[in-house]
Each structure stands twice: as C-alpha cells, then as structure tokens.
Write an enzyme that holds these catalytic residues in place. Structure first.
Site, mmCIF file in Angstrom:
data_model
loop_
_atom_site.group_PDB
_atom_site.id
_atom_site.type_symbol
_atom_site.label_atom_id
_atom_site.label_comp_id
_atom_site.label_asym_id
_atom_site.label_seq_id
_atom_site.Cartn_x
_atom_site.Cartn_y
_atom_site.Cartn_z
ATOM 1 N N SER A 189 0.839 -1.209 0.000
ATOM 2 C CA SER A 189 0.000 0.000 0.000
ATOM 3 C C SER A 189 0.867 1.248 0.000
ATOM 4 O O SER A 189 2.011 1.227 0.459
ATOM 5 C CB SER A 189 -0.879 0.029 1.249
ATOM 6 O OG SER A 189 -1.563 1.263 1.349
ATOM 7 N N TYR A 202 -2.224 -0.651 10.571
ATOM 8 C CA TYR A 202 -2.335 -1.135 9.182
ATOM 9 C C TYR A 202 -1.098 -0.706 8.380
ATOM 10 O O TYR A 202 -0.523 -1.511 7.634
ATOM 11 C CB TYR A 202 -3.605 -0.563 8.565
ATOM 12 C CG TYR A 202 -3.779 -0.826 7.091
ATOM 13 C CD1 TYR A 202 -4.317 -2.028 6.632
ATOM 14 C CD2 TYR A 202 -3.433 0.141 6.140
ATOM 15 C CE1 TYR A 202 -4.492 -2.256 5.267
ATOM 16 C CE2 TYR A 202 -3.605 -0.083 4.782
ATOM 17 C CZ TYR A 202 -4.138 -1.275 4.349
ATOM 18 O OH TYR A 202 -4.308 -1.502 3.003
#
Ligand code: NAD
Ligand code: MG
Length: 296
Positions: A189, A202
């Site tokens: 990501s 995360y």
C-alpha cells in the site's frame, strides 16, 4: 482532421467524491456499495499472456483481488480464490466470471488468521489446479482509529495476523510447489511509505509487506521465482467502507492528483504484468498505483 485514438482522460473516467456516506460491517459486500466498484468486467481484454497458469488469489472475491482474478482468467489462467465464508455471494460472482471465459475457478473459503488453514488453503489449491504458478497475497484487514490509544489489542492482533502472518504462512506453504517462471505478488500500500495518522497499525503491516517482497526476491532469485509488490493508493473497495467512518468515505480519493478514488480495474494490468513472462527482469520491486502520491 480528427486523429484516431483510444486515449482517455484519467481524471474523468470514474465517479468522483463526494461519495454517498456509507458504512458496512466487516467484511463488506460489493453489491451494497454505492457506486458498485469497477473490476474490469466490461473492459478487460485478454491476449493469452498467462496461458495455462494456475493462480491462487487471497481476497479474490472482491476489490483489487477480484479485478486480478478476472484479468488472469481472461489471460488464460485457472484461478483459485480465498475469502471469508460471509463473502460467499461475492466469491460466487467471481467464479461465474472466470467460468464465463472457459477457465476453471475454485472457491476455497476460510480464515487466514489460522496457520493451519493457510497450509490447507495451499494444499487444496495445488490439488484442485494440479500445481501453483502464481500466488497473490492480497487479503487484508484494516480498521482506522484516531490514535494509538484507541487501538484495541484484538484489532491490532487481527491486523497483524491477516496482513503479516498470513502472507508469511501462505507463502511458506506455497514455495515448495512453485517452479522457475512462477510469480509471487503481494498487495502492499501507499500506507507503507506515506502513512495516514488514523491507520497506524495497518501502515505498519503494509511496510512489512514491502520487506517481505524485497527479502524473499533475494532468496528466490536462485530458483527463478519472481516476487513483487503493488502499492495502491485510495481504491474504491469493500475494505474502505468497513474501515473508515462515513465522513471520510465521502471525500475518499479527493486529495489525489486525479481528484478521485481509483477503481480496482485500474490495477488489473499491473497484476498481469507481474506474472507475465514479459516482466522477467522485475523482482523485489514495488509498483505504485496511487493517483499521484506515495513513493514507489
Ligand atoms: P477487499 O475488501 O475487496 O479485499 C480484502 C479481502 O481480504 C476481503 O475480500 C476478504 O476476503 C479478505 N480477508 C480479510 N480478512 C480475512 C481473513 N481473516 N481470512 C480470509 N480472508 C480475509 O478490499 P481491497 O481494497 O481490494 O483489498 C485488497 C488489498 O489491497 C489489501 O491487501 C489492501 O490492504 C490493499 N490496499 C487497498 C487499498 C484501497 O484503498 N482499497 C489501498 C492500498 C492497499
Ligand atoms: Mg471481500
């Protein structure tokens, strides 16, 4: 004179914020999103780039994993998908789309926060498909919290187990079956490089995904197996509508260069390229698709 071209303006291809404020319990379902994401159903055209390959995609029921599954099937691959039992409706739609183009589809539901299940998942995929040539570690859990003080231990644990332990367990089980020319792909990501303050844990897991790619690529170099990652920016998927509060969803993607969220369909060709023979000099790399932000 009019110039004949298929060029399109990326700014106005897709819906722009503000999105309707919405939220779903985890794991969210595709058809309850407004608008429904685009996974390339009407647009992806294959040309045999992955002929005869056998792919396992975690989180292949929806979002980015669904877009990769559709593209892989249209490029000639058989595809096994993993997802949670609550997502059966999404999984069946992916199975339908794969079978529609004459490839074999296998749905293997189960919770990847269990090491025993991760091992079974790989064994089942190998048995059903007769081997494994492409592994896409794509499933993830995300939940946003204002500060570190708000992150409950159970949520932290689920994020780590799903995003860090599971790709490790699944890859460890898969490597013995993979031959030269195979490919491992990890969905990392933009959060690994430019974390949002509300996604602390995360973002930590996505940074470990980057290092998994870079270290494993060195280990598997001698075997001729490529390992690469994808670093998406804000993409319109179920993950978002169960992680973020509705106010954040309304503006999702607004701060990118395109001023809009990305759609899963816009990433499919990257997953194809990372498995295709033509990408043979790329290993240990991270490919960005973040609409203008991030690092890779
Ligand atoms: P998504 O919700 O469609 O996919 C995530 C999938 O993870 C779910 O469909 C679910 O099947 C699976 N999953 C979660 N917990 C699981 C568990 N315990 N057991 C088995 N499966 C489980 O959303 P997405 O955005 O397409 O996510 C795919 C990947 O993209 C993730 O790795 C995510 O971190 C990454 N990503 C997404 C964005 C974005 O903006 N959507 C941005 C960067 C990276
Ligand atoms: Mg899903």
């Amino acid at each position: 004179m009019r110039h004949d071209t298929n060029m399109e303006n990326p700014r106005d291809k897709y819906p722009r914020p503000p999105f309707r404020k919405q939220q779903q319990p985890f794991p969210a379902l595709t058809n309850r999103m407004v608008p429904i994401p685009d996974h390339g159903e009407d647009t992806y055209v294959g040309s045999g780039r992955l002929h005869g390959r056998r792919a396992l995609i975690t989180g292949g029921d929806s979002g980015i994993g669904r877009a990769a599954a559709i593209a892989y099937a249209r490029e000639g691959a058989d595809v096994a998908i993993n997802y949670l039992p609550e997502e059966e409706e999404d999984a069946q739609e992916v199975v339908r789309l794969i079978e529609l183009v004459g490839r074999r589809a296998f749905s293997i539901p189960g919770d990847i926060t269990s090491e025993a299940f991760c091992q079974q998942l790989v064994q089942k995929a190998v048995k059903k498909m007769g081997g494994l040539d492409i592994l896409v570690n794509n499933a993830a859990f995300q939940k946003s919290y204002p500060t570190i003080l708000d992150i409950p231990a159970e949520s932290f644990d689920r994020t780590m187990k799903t995003n860090v332990y599971a790709p490790f367990w699944i890859t460890k089980a898969a490597v013995p079956y993979m031959e030269a020319g195979s490919a491992i792909i990890v969905t990392a990501s933009v959060q690994a490089y430019d974390p949002e303050e509300v996604l602390l844990d995360y973002a930590q897991t996505k940074a470990t995904n980057v290092i998994l790619v870079k270290a494993l690529a060195k280990q598997l170099g001698k075997k001729g197996i490529r390992v690469n990652g994808v670093a998406p920016g804000p993409i319109w998927t179920p993950l978002q509508v169960c992680s973020k509060d509705p106010e954040m969803i309304a503006n999702f993607g607004a701060s990118t260069a395109w001023g809009r969220a990305g759609q899963p369909a816009e990433l499919a060709s990257i997953y194809v390229q990372l498995a295709d023979n033509s990408g043979s000099y790329s290993t240990g790399q991270i490919f960005g698709a973040s609409g203008g932000g991030g690092h890779p």
